[in-house]
Every structure is written in C-alpha cells, then in structure tokens.
Enzyme design. Structure first.
Site, PDB file in Angstrom:
ATOM      1  N   LYS A 111     -32.407 -23.105 -29.842  1.00  0.00           N
ATOM      2  CA  LYS A 111     -31.298 -22.557 -30.626  1.00  0.00           C
ATOM      3  C   LYS A 111     -31.159 -21.091 -30.276  1.00  0.00           C
ATOM      4  O   LYS A 111     -32.140 -20.422 -29.908  1.00  0.00           O
ATOM      5  CB  LYS A 111     -31.552 -22.691 -32.125  1.00  0.00           C
ATOM      6  CG  LYS A 111     -30.280 -22.741 -32.955  1.00  0.00           C
ATOM      7  CD  LYS A 111     -29.612 -24.093 -32.844  1.00  0.00           C
ATOM      8  CE  LYS A 111     -28.458 -24.240 -33.813  1.00  0.00           C
ATOM      9  NZ  LYS A 111     -27.897 -25.602 -33.817  1.00  0.00           N
ATOM     10  N   GLY A 226     -16.607 -30.120 -48.471  1.00  0.00           N
ATOM     11  CA  GLY A 226     -16.284 -29.468 -47.209  1.00  0.00           C
ATOM     12  C   GLY A 226     -15.274 -30.330 -46.479  1.00  0.00           C
ATOM     13  O   GLY A 226     -15.378 -31.565 -46.490  1.00  0.00           O
ATOM     14  N   GLY A 228     -14.207 -29.753 -43.123  1.00  0.00           N
ATOM     15  CA  GLY A 228     -14.184 -29.346 -41.729  1.00  0.00           C
ATOM     16  C   GLY A 228     -14.289 -30.562 -40.833  1.00  0.00           C
ATOM     17  O   GLY A 228     -14.066 -31.706 -41.249  1.00  0.00           O
ATOM     18  N   ASN A 229     -14.688 -30.321 -39.592  1.00  0.00           N
ATOM     19  CA  ASN A 229     -14.747 -31.385 -38.585  1.00  0.00           C
ATOM     20  C   ASN A 229     -15.639 -32.545 -39.012  1.00  0.00           C
ATOM     21  O   ASN A 229     -15.232 -33.707 -38.960  1.00  0.00           O
ATOM     22  CB  ASN A 229     -15.229 -30.794 -37.260  1.00  0.00           C
ATOM     23  CG  ASN A 229     -15.378 -31.845 -36.166  1.00  0.00           C
ATOM     24  OD1 ASN A 229     -16.362 -32.556 -36.124  1.00  0.00           O
ATOM     25  ND2 ASN A 229     -14.401 -31.931 -35.287  1.00  0.00           N
ATOM     26  N   ALA A 230     -16.865 -32.248 -39.448  1.00  0.00           N
ATOM     27  CA  ALA A 230     -17.830 -33.308 -39.756  1.00  0.00           C
ATOM     28  C   ALA A 230     -17.347 -34.191 -40.901  1.00  0.00           C
ATOM     29  O   ALA A 230     -17.329 -35.425 -40.794  1.00  0.00           O
ATOM     30  CB  ALA A 230     -19.189 -32.701 -40.086  1.00  0.00           C
TER      31      ALA A 230
END
Length: 424
Positions: A111, A226, A228-230
C-alpha cells in the site's frame, strides 16, 4: 505515539488469529505483523506559480511470500497528519496480504500514497501530473511487474496509473510495462469488469451468505450506506438476484424508501440533484436510523468506524457485507456475533477489486485479454471459494467470520513461509 493507531489494530488481528491457531512463537507473530519494508520519500514539485513544494509519499511492502506485493496508491491527508498516514499505509498493506490470501490469488500485500488531498487543495492537472510522475520516479526501484504492482485507491484513478506506468517504462529504456500497475483504462491494458469489481464481488459474497442462512434473495430488503461505486454496483447486482433497495445514504444524508426503488433510479436522481436526499417517495432519516433499519442485508459502503456498540445492539439485519474498509468497530463484533448476524468482513466482501487487479496483471503478462463474462466468472470462483473456506473455519473454531477470514489468511501465508524458509 499515533492516536487510534490503525497499524496497532492490524497487529491485534494478526495476534488474535495466532491465538486461535495456537502460534506462540513471538518471532513468527512479528514476522506476520510487521511490513518487510516501508519507504518514505520526499517529492519536490514545481507548482504552477513557479514555487517548489515538498510532498511526502509512502510505499509499504508487507509480505511477498505468496507473490509480488499488491496494493493501492492513495492521495489523502488524514486528520492525524503525516505520521498517521504512515501507520495507515502499513496497516492497509497488512490487510492486503490477508485479502489476497483469502481469495487465494498469488500476490502479497502492499500500500502507498502521498500526503495530499487534490480535491480540497485544488491541484491543477499539470501539478497532479508532475506530482504523480515524481512519486513514480521515487518508488521506481521497488516496484515492477514481478516486484510490486500498485493500483488506484482514494482520489486516484486510471489516469494516475497510466502516468506511473509511463514513467516506469521511460525509466526502463521505454520498455512497455503494462504489468507494473493495475486499474488502468481499457485502452492502456486495463481489464473489463474493473469498474464493477468491488460491488459485484460484494454481491457474490452476499449470495453465498444468503444460501448459508437460507435467506431468499427474491424480495430481500437491502440497505446501502454510502452511494459510491462499491455500494451502487452491489445494489444493482443484488437487484438482479431478486433483492430490493429500501434505504440509502450519501455524504449529504440518508433516506428511507419503504416501497423500494431501483438503484439506477436513485443514482439518476443523485446525478441530477447532487444527492440521494429528496428522492421521490423517500423520507429523510438519520445515519443511525439508516443502519438500524429492519432489513435482510446491510451494506456499509461509506466510511470506517460506522457501527459502534450502540448501533450494534439495535441492528435488525441478517447479513452485513462490508463494502467499505473498517466500517465496524472492534467493540461491536461480539455483540453482532451474539445476535447471530452473519458479517462478511471487509477483507472478503470488498476483495473483488484485488481479484480483478490480479486478472488484469495476468492478462498484461500474457498479452491476451478476456471478455467481461470470462473475467467476472474467474473472480466469482475465487470469491465464492474464499467465503466457503472462511465459513467452514468459523464453524470449526466457533468464531465469527472476521476472525475466521484472518485465520484462513494467516494459515495460507504461513504455509508459503514454511515452504520457503528463512535465508540467509
């Protein structure tokens, strides 16, 4: 001393797994917990105003016993400052090791990132380009198709990945090296299914959990925290399996939709109005009300540390699929386990991204590219097996799924470590 040290939390998870496996050797525990290498670099960048600004970047390489390091590069400035970010990337590199092991892809954990928020600091495209290429230059000696393969993360995209690939290639005699990075645009050697990977992977794990608990997905009620994308793709694919979304949230607020609504319709409203709030037929509710809505499937896909002990006591779901990283506090886990709610922990639920990254890397190295369905089917096989293996261990050791996934991952890394031994 870093407050709320994420690396201390990651280390505790390793030690908990070692306790269950009966591993008492302090040296082995330290080997499993501590990154192999943490690089900290300074990146001088000439800004558009002609002045030089120094940025700090990191790359943590946790473990490569099962294959090259793999993990994202984020551009972020957490509240704890530069020192906190260093500990954060160390923790995230550890979790990447376990995530790869759980879904049984031959990669290790890495990371990295730069301490900067390009959104709030409003860096220009030219400044971001110079920053990205400067970082790529600084870490070029430790990355490579068979060493360490970064990917996008917070506030980074396929554009930054292409810039890193291009910089690396130029530093190596213009040798075309698409396998040095993943998350690239399709035109630059990216993989189909990358954009839906995390949400689709989460949906696969929910499907397996529903089978295990004998929950009928047809008509099952889903709450998405949320948007978003996920979460949006998780909602979309769960809808295709027969479920319906009854509550959602974004950074502007949370809403309840008792009659249910299509994810695509909610997304269209958000794109038009800037938020899910105000969706026709919805009622605005608090974050706590959202998380404790009576449903079959709760998908926390927003920020970390959302489900504390208080929230856990009031949960009214059967399955929690952690599309976000670290949405559940450790204090909540025993309460949730006692309530017999099946948690699909983040390192399994959101592993679709690393599965597709692995498949992109394989395609780059072969110079041969698969169709969307071929990629999705390969990812499905890895994630489905990861869930089944972890669930079997949870029953064998009578532990929750979070501990079971860690036990599974540690066992797989230790097996590789035992085969390789220590040298010199």
């Amino acid at each position: 001393m870093v407050k709320n040290d994420p690396f201390a939390n990651a280390t505790k998870q390793v030690n908990d797994a070692c306790d269950i496996l009966g591993i008492k050797d302090k040296g082995i525990r330290e080997y499993l917990a501590i990154p192999n290498k943490v690089l900290r670099v300074k990146i001088p960048v000439k800004m558009d105003n002609g002045k030089i600004r120094i940025f700090t970047g990191f790359r943590s390489q946790h473990n490569n016993d099962r294959g090259p390091y793999k993990g994202g590069i984020r551009y972020f400035n957490p509240e704890g400052g530069v020192e906190y970010m260093e500990r954060e990337v160390m923790a995230l590199s550890s979790w990447m090791t376990w995530k790869c092991a759980i879904v049984d892809v031959p990669l290790g954990g890495g990371k990295g990132g730069i301490y900067v928020n390009p959104k709030t600091e409003k860096l220009s495209e030219a400044e971001l380009d110079r920053l990205t290429r400067g970082f790529a230059f600084k870490i070029s000696e430790i990355i490579g198709p068979n060493k360490d393969i970064p990917a996008p993360d917070v506030y980074t995209t396929g554009k930054e990945m292409t810039q890193i690939m291009d910089t690396f290639s130029k530093l190596n005699g213009n040798e075309y090296s698409p396998g040095v990075i993943t998350g690239k645009p399709i035109s630059m050697g990216g993989s189909l299914a990358r954009n839906v990977a995390t949400g689709l992977g989460a949906a696969y794990t929910v499907r397996e959990a529903a089978k295990t608990l004998k929950v009928n997905l047809k008509g099952a009620k889903v709450v998405l925290q949320g948007f978003g994308n996920a979460s949006t793709f998780a909602g979309e694919y769960l809808e295709k399996m027969g479920a319906k979304v009854i509550a959602v949230s974004d950074s502007k607020g949370s809403i309840s939709i008792p009659k249910g609504a299509k994810t695509s319709a909610i997304l269209a409203h958000k794109q038009k109005k800037g938020s899910v709030v105000g969706f026709p037929g919805s009622k605005k509710i608090s974050t706590e009300e959202l998380l404790t809505t009576k449903c079959d499937i709760l998908v926390p896909g927003a920020l970390e540390n959302q489900i504390d002990a208080k929230i856990a006591k009031n949960l009214k779901c059967k399955i929690i699929a952690e599309a976000a990283n670290g949405p559940t506090l450790p204090e909540a886990d025993p309460i949730i386990y006692q309530k017999k709610i099946l948690v699909i922990p983040d390192i399994l639920a959101n592993s679709g991204g690393v599965c597709i990254s692995y498949l992109e890397w394989v395609q780059n190295n072969m110079g041969y590219y698969w169709t969307f369905d071929e990629v999705a089917n390969k990812m499905e096989a890895n994630i489905t097996k990861g869930f089944k293996d972890a669930y079997a261990l949870s029953k064998k050791h009578k532990i929750d799924m979070r501990k079971a996934t860690m036990v599974l991952a540690v066992e797989r890394v230790l097996e590789a470590f035992d085969q390789k031994g220590i040298w010199p």
